[in-house]
Write a protein that holds these residues in place. Structure first.
Motif, mmCIF file in Angstrom:
data_model
loop_
_atom_site.group_PDB
_atom_site.id
_atom_site.type_symbol
_atom_site.label_atom_id
_atom_site.label_comp_id
_atom_site.label_asym_id
_atom_site.label_seq_id
_atom_site.Cartn_x
_atom_site.Cartn_y
_atom_site.Cartn_z
ATOM 1 N N GLU A 71 74.891 -47.557 48.217
ATOM 2 C CA GLU A 71 74.846 -48.860 48.690
ATOM 3 C C GLU A 71 73.547 -49.512 48.055
ATOM 4 N N TYR A 72 74.121 -50.783 47.250
ATOM 5 C CA TYR A 72 72.865 -51.704 46.750
ATOM 6 C C TYR A 72 73.172 -53.085 47.288
ATOM 7 N N THR A 73 72.150 -53.761 47.903
ATOM 8 C CA THR A 73 72.403 -54.964 48.615
ATOM 9 C C THR A 73 71.190 -55.798 48.365
ATOM 10 N N ARG A 74 71.595 -57.050 47.832
ATOM 11 C CA ARG A 74 70.519 -58.055 47.515
ATOM 12 C C ARG A 74 70.765 -58.967 48.671
ATOM 13 N N LEU A 75 69.712 -59.297 49.006
ATOM 14 C CA LEU A 75 69.516 -60.282 50.324
ATOM 15 C C LEU A 75 69.491 -61.721 49.547
ATOM 16 N N THR A 76 70.437 -62.807 50.155
ATOM 17 C CA THR A 76 70.228 -64.202 49.694
ATOM 18 C C THR A 76 70.071 -65.075 50.841
ATOM 19 N N GLY A 77 70.024 -66.396 50.410
ATOM 20 C CA GLY A 77 69.950 -67.408 51.530
ATOM 21 C C GLY A 77 68.988 -67.237 52.462
ATOM 22 N N PRO A 78 69.144 -67.490 53.795
ATOM 23 C CA PRO A 78 68.092 -67.621 54.722
ATOM 24 C C PRO A 78 67.503 -66.292 54.957
ATOM 25 N N ALA A 79 68.192 -64.953 54.512
ATOM 26 C CA ALA A 79 67.233 -63.773 54.722
ATOM 27 C C ALA A 79 66.476 -63.816 53.477
ATOM 28 N N ALA A 80 66.733 -64.068 52.012
ATOM 29 C CA ALA A 80 65.762 -64.130 51.092
ATOM 30 C C ALA A 80 64.700 -65.037 51.160
ATOM 31 N N ASP A 81 65.107 -66.187 51.864
ATOM 32 C CA ASP A 81 63.982 -67.252 52.044
ATOM 33 C C ASP A 81 63.064 -66.981 52.904
ATOM 34 N N SER A 82 63.113 -65.845 53.908
ATOM 35 C CA SER A 82 62.176 -65.561 54.988
ATOM 36 C C SER A 82 60.757 -65.169 54.362
ATOM 37 N N ARG A 86 56.153 -59.793 52.202
ATOM 38 C CA ARG A 86 55.868 -58.478 52.370
ATOM 39 C C ARG A 86 57.220 -57.327 52.309
ATOM 40 N N GLY A 87 58.245 -58.176 51.969
ATOM 41 C CA GLY A 87 59.475 -57.228 51.702
ATOM 42 C C GLY A 87 59.966 -57.380 50.414
ATOM 43 N N ASP A 88 61.279 -57.112 50.175
ATOM 44 C CA ASP A 88 62.172 -56.931 48.961
ATOM 45 C C ASP A 88 63.451 -57.566 49.244
ATOM 46 N N ARG A 89 64.051 -58.153 48.425
ATOM 47 C CA ARG A 89 65.301 -58.903 48.373
ATOM 48 C C ARG A 89 66.393 -57.654 48.086
ATOM 49 N N ASN A 90 65.904 -56.821 47.318
ATOM 50 C CA ASN A 90 66.784 -55.765 46.793
ATOM 51 C C ASN A 90 66.419 -54.404 47.845
ATOM 52 N N GLN A 91 67.812 -54.005 48.249
ATOM 53 C CA GLN A 91 67.826 -52.647 49.428
ATOM 54 C C GLN A 91 68.735 -51.879 48.692
ATOM 55 N N LEU A 92 68.080 -50.643 48.923
ATOM 56 C CA LEU A 92 69.056 -49.589 48.309
ATOM 57 C C LEU A 92 69.072 -48.370 49.117
ATOM 58 N N LEU A 93 70.210 -47.939 49.305
ATOM 59 C CA LEU A 93 70.522 -46.820 50.274
ATOM 60 C C LEU A 93 71.277 -45.725 49.829
ATOM 61 N N ILE A 94 70.750 -44.467 49.705
ATOM 62 C CA ILE A 94 71.501 -43.333 49.139
ATOM 63 C C ILE A 94 71.447 -42.203 50.189
ATOM 64 N N GLY A 95 72.716 -41.626 50.246
ATOM 65 C CA GLY A 95 72.668 -40.396 51.370
ATOM 66 C C GLY A 95 73.745 -39.461 51.276
#
Length: 268
Positions: A230-241, A247-256
């Motif tokens: 799963e690849y997720t890119r944070l947008t809007g209010p989350a990305a602007d935090s 300290r974080g990353d807008r790009n989120q990757l999950l593999i399992g």
């Protein structure tokens, strides 16, 4: 705690659906049912919006009525129970367990308030416009962990490479209200002083967009295994935090990978 909570949600959804039982005079529990239990192991960010991954696990527990129901299910589906169901449409109630979050999940969270564990409860709808495509929407109200509304939308195309092997995938999107974003992405004046992050007060909006896919192997009539990404890119209010920007990353990757076993039983 996590496994017991998911089981509690599934059981609660079944009890809540008693009023929608068949009108033929039978008990609402009468019929053919299944209980599926398993686990998933995956690499994912330590917390939502974080940039460092760690190995995690998740119990997979679901219970439902057998029959001519949906032809596809995803690991992203939260425990749910259909009140109205046909070959092309399902509508019902859904619940989700929400993990707690504190500085033990990452040094980036030091100085921010602890988020309590809680639940999200609401409804879902699924549509099968063709025999190879499913669209699903969940809308859930936060309980205890946060007081916001969260809506998840996903479209999955799926095809059987062999009778035992299925490939699936498609786009995802999550929308939430400002109460949700304040809990997980907001930084008030006191937290800003304690953490060193910039103060941030978010509104509501689109939290993320992304895409996911899975390769599922039905090893036997009861055993099912899967690999997923799963690849997720944070947008809007989350990305602007400031938590994400500083300290974080807008790009989120999950593999399992996951495995589950299905028990079939009949209740009278």
């Amino acid at each position: 705690m996590f496994a017991r909570s998911r089981l509690f949600i599934s059981f609660g959804l079944l009890v809540a659906s008693a009023s929608a039982a068949a009108a033929d005079g039978q008990h609402f529990w009468s019929g053919n049912w299944y209980l599926s239990v398993g686990a998933a192991g995956f690499s994912a960010p330590k917390f939502e919006g974080g940039k460092h991954n760690r190995l995690q696990w998740q119990p997979l527990i679901s219970v439902g009525r057998q029959g001519p129901g949906p032809r596809f299910s995803s690991r992203n589906d939260n425990p749910s129970f259909a009140l109205i169901e046909s070959d092309a449409f399902r509508f019902g109630i859904v619940g989700k367990f929400v993990r707690s979050r504190d500085s033990s999940d990452g040094r980036e969270l030091i100085g921010l308030k602890k988020v309590k564990w809680g639940l999200e409860a609401g409804g879902f709808a699924e549509v099968y416009p063709t025999d190879w495509l499913r669209a699903r929407v969940e809308v859930r109200q936060g309980i205890r962990a946060h007081s916001g509304l969260v809506a998840d939308a996903a479209v999955d195309a799926f095809t059987d490479i062999t009778p035992e092997l299925r490939l699936s995938g498609g786009p995802r999107m999550t929308v939430a209200t400002n109460d949700y974003f304040n809990t997980y992405y907001g930084v008030n004046a006191r937290e800003a002083a304690a953490s060193g992050l910039s103060q941030y007060s978010p509104g509501g909006g689109v939290k993320s967009v992304g895409v996911g896919g899975a390769l599922t192997w039905k090893a036997s009539e009861n055993w099912t295994t899967s690999t997923f990404v799963e690849y997720t890119r944070l947008t809007g209010p989350a990305a602007d935090s400031s938590l994400v920007r500083e300290r974080g990353d807008r790009n989120q990757l999950l593999i399992g990978m996951s495995a589950s076993y299905k028990f079939n039983f009949t209740a009278n």
